[in-house]
Design a protein around this motif. Structure first.
Motif, PDB file in Angstrom:
ATOM      1  N   ASN A 105      56.173  31.161  32.011  1.00  0.00           N
ATOM      2  CA  ASN A 105      55.529  30.684  33.240  1.00  0.00           C
ATOM      3  C   ASN A 105      54.331  31.564  33.594  1.00  0.00           C
ATOM      4  O   ASN A 105      54.131  32.645  33.037  1.00  0.00           O
ATOM      5  CB  ASN A 105      56.538  30.636  34.391  1.00  0.00           C
ATOM      6  CG  ASN A 105      57.190  31.968  34.616  1.00  0.00           C
ATOM      7  OD1 ASN A 105      56.679  32.985  34.184  1.00  0.00           O
ATOM      8  ND2 ASN A 105      58.325  31.975  35.276  1.00  0.00           N
ATOM      9  N   SER A 106      53.551  31.096  34.544  1.00  0.00           N
ATOM     10  CA  SER A 106      52.311  31.798  34.880  1.00  0.00           C
ATOM     11  C   SER A 106      52.566  33.117  35.611  1.00  0.00           C
ATOM     12  O   SER A 106      51.723  33.995  35.611  1.00  0.00           O
ATOM     13  CB  SER A 106      51.409  30.907  35.721  1.00  0.00           C
ATOM     14  OG  SER A 106      52.090  30.569  36.918  1.00  0.00           O
ATOM     15  N   LYS A 123      51.435  40.663  34.202  1.00  0.00           N
ATOM     16  CA  LYS A 123      50.795  41.476  33.159  1.00  0.00           C
ATOM     17  C   LYS A 123      49.398  41.904  33.596  1.00  0.00           C
ATOM     18  O   LYS A 123      48.999  43.052  33.414  1.00  0.00           O
ATOM     19  CB  LYS A 123      50.716  40.691  31.842  1.00  0.00           C
ATOM     20  CG  LYS A 123      51.972  40.708  31.036  1.00  0.00           C
ATOM     21  CD  LYS A 123      51.790  40.017  29.704  1.00  0.00           C
ATOM     22  CE  LYS A 123      53.073  40.050  28.882  1.00  0.00           C
ATOM     23  NZ  LYS A 123      52.909  39.333  27.615  1.00  0.00           N
ATOM     24  N   GLY A 124      48.659  40.944  34.177  1.00  0.00           N
ATOM     25  CA  GLY A 124      47.307  41.248  34.646  1.00  0.00           C
ATOM     26  C   GLY A 124      47.322  42.324  35.714  1.00  0.00           C
ATOM     27  O   GLY A 124      46.502  43.244  35.707  1.00  0.00           O
ATOM     28  N   ARG A 125      48.283  42.202  36.638  1.00  0.00           N
ATOM     29  CA  ARG A 125      48.395  43.190  37.711  1.00  0.00           C
ATOM     30  C   ARG A 125      48.711  44.557  37.139  1.00  0.00           C
ATOM     31  O   ARG A 125      48.117  45.566  37.523  1.00  0.00           O
ATOM     32  CB  ARG A 125      49.484  42.777  38.703  1.00  0.00           C
ATOM     33  CG  ARG A 125      49.461  43.647  39.950  1.00  0.00           C
ATOM     34  CD  ARG A 125      50.539  43.352  40.969  1.00  0.00           C
ATOM     35  NE  ARG A 125      50.839  41.961  41.210  1.00  0.00           N
ATOM     36  CZ  ARG A 125      51.999  41.368  40.852  1.00  0.00           C
ATOM     37  NH1 ARG A 125      52.939  42.050  40.234  1.00  0.00           N
ATOM     38  NH2 ARG A 125      52.221  40.111  41.120  1.00  0.00           N
ATOM     39  N   LYS A 126      49.643  44.610  36.191  1.00  0.00           N
ATOM     40  CA  LYS A 126      50.004  45.891  35.559  1.00  0.00           C
ATOM     41  C   LYS A 126      48.796  46.521  34.883  1.00  0.00           C
ATOM     42  O   LYS A 126      48.556  47.720  34.988  1.00  0.00           O
ATOM     43  CB  LYS A 126      51.123  45.685  34.527  1.00  0.00           C
ATOM     44  CG  LYS A 126      52.494  45.614  35.130  1.00  0.00           C
ATOM     45  CD  LYS A 126      53.551  45.543  34.050  1.00  0.00           C
ATOM     46  CE  LYS A 126      54.943  45.473  34.647  1.00  0.00           C
ATOM     47  NZ  LYS A 126      55.968  45.322  33.615  1.00  0.00           N
ATOM     48  N   ARG A 127      48.026  45.688  34.176  1.00  0.00           N
ATOM     49  CA  ARG A 127      46.849  46.188  33.470  1.00  0.00           C
ATOM     50  C   ARG A 127      45.836  46.772  34.463  1.00  0.00           C
ATOM     51  O   ARG A 127      45.310  47.858  34.267  1.00  0.00           O
ATOM     52  CB  ARG A 127      46.204  45.052  32.662  1.00  0.00           C
ATOM     53  CG  ARG A 127      45.212  45.557  31.634  1.00  0.00           C
ATOM     54  CD  ARG A 127      44.583  44.448  30.796  1.00  0.00           C
ATOM     55  NE  ARG A 127      45.570  43.624  30.097  1.00  0.00           N
ATOM     56  CZ  ARG A 127      45.743  42.324  30.316  1.00  0.00           C
ATOM     57  NH1 ARG A 127      45.005  41.679  31.201  1.00  0.00           N
ATOM     58  NH2 ARG A 127      46.654  41.639  29.650  1.00  0.00           N
ATOM     59  N   ARG A 128      45.617  46.029  35.566  1.00  0.00           N
ATOM     60  CA  ARG A 128      44.664  46.516  36.576  1.00  0.00           C
ATOM     61  C   ARG A 128      45.147  47.811  37.215  1.00  0.00           C
ATOM     62  O   ARG A 128      44.365  48.745  37.428  1.00  0.00           O
ATOM     63  CB  ARG A 128      44.442  45.451  37.657  1.00  0.00           C
ATOM     64  CG  ARG A 128      43.523  44.330  37.237  1.00  0.00           C
ATOM     65  CD  ARG A 128      43.095  43.475  38.420  1.00  0.00           C
ATOM     66  NE  ARG A 128      44.211  42.864  39.138  1.00  0.00           N
ATOM     67  CZ  ARG A 128      44.823  41.741  38.773  1.00  0.00           C
ATOM     68  NH1 ARG A 128      44.428  41.102  37.688  1.00  0.00           N
ATOM     69  NH2 ARG A 128      45.819  41.252  39.478  1.00  0.00           N
ATOM     70  N   GLU A 129      46.438  47.882  37.513  1.00  0.00           N
ATOM     71  CA  GLU A 129      46.990  49.096  38.130  1.00  0.00           C
ATOM     72  C   GLU A 129      46.857  50.295  37.208  1.00  0.00           C
ATOM     73  O   GLU A 129      46.487  51.388  37.647  1.00  0.00           O
ATOM     74  CB  GLU A 129      48.459  48.874  38.503  1.00  0.00           C
ATOM     75  CG  GLU A 129      48.647  47.997  39.721  1.00  0.00           C
ATOM     76  CD  GLU A 129      50.104  47.665  39.997  1.00  0.00           C
ATOM     77  OE1 GLU A 129      50.981  48.065  39.191  1.00  0.00           O
ATOM     78  OE2 GLU A 129      50.360  46.999  41.010  1.00  0.00           O
TER      79      GLU A 129
END
Length: 101
Positions: free
Chosen positions: A16-17, A23-29
């Motif tokens: 799911n999205s 994942k995107g949030r983790k990468r940005r953090e």
């Protein structure tokens, strides 16, 4: 074979999205953390450079002061060689004490 490929493809794709968003949030953090670490390191380096410069200036001033006093004492005709030596060693010891305090 085609069925196996489809299964592998489905396993690789997020179900799911919300997983993609996480994942995107983790990468940005992690990017933000890395940037703040770099900034902290550069601040620390700048502080160290400043301290080193201050120390060099202090030592240079001390040397100049010692040279002026030594010249004055050596040129003083009223003192014997022994007295001059004693005064200079006491002065150097006193300066070292002040510097280490």
């Amino acid at each position: 074979q085609r069925a196996e490929r489809d299964i592998l493809f489905e396993e690789m794709m997020p179900s799911n999205s919300s997983e993609v968003v996480a994942k995107g949030r983790k990468r940005r953090e992690s990017k933000k953390k890395a940037e703040s670490r770099k900034k902290a390191q550069s601040r620390k380096k700048a502080q160290n450079r400043k301290k080193a410069l201050q120390t060099r200036v202090k030592l240079e001033k001390r040397k100049e002061f010692m040279n002026r006093i030594e010249k004055r004492i050596k040129l003083d005709r009223r003192l014997s060689d022994g007295q001059k030596k004693l005064i200079l060693t006491n002065l150097k010891a006193r300066l070292n004490e002040l510097e280490n305090a």
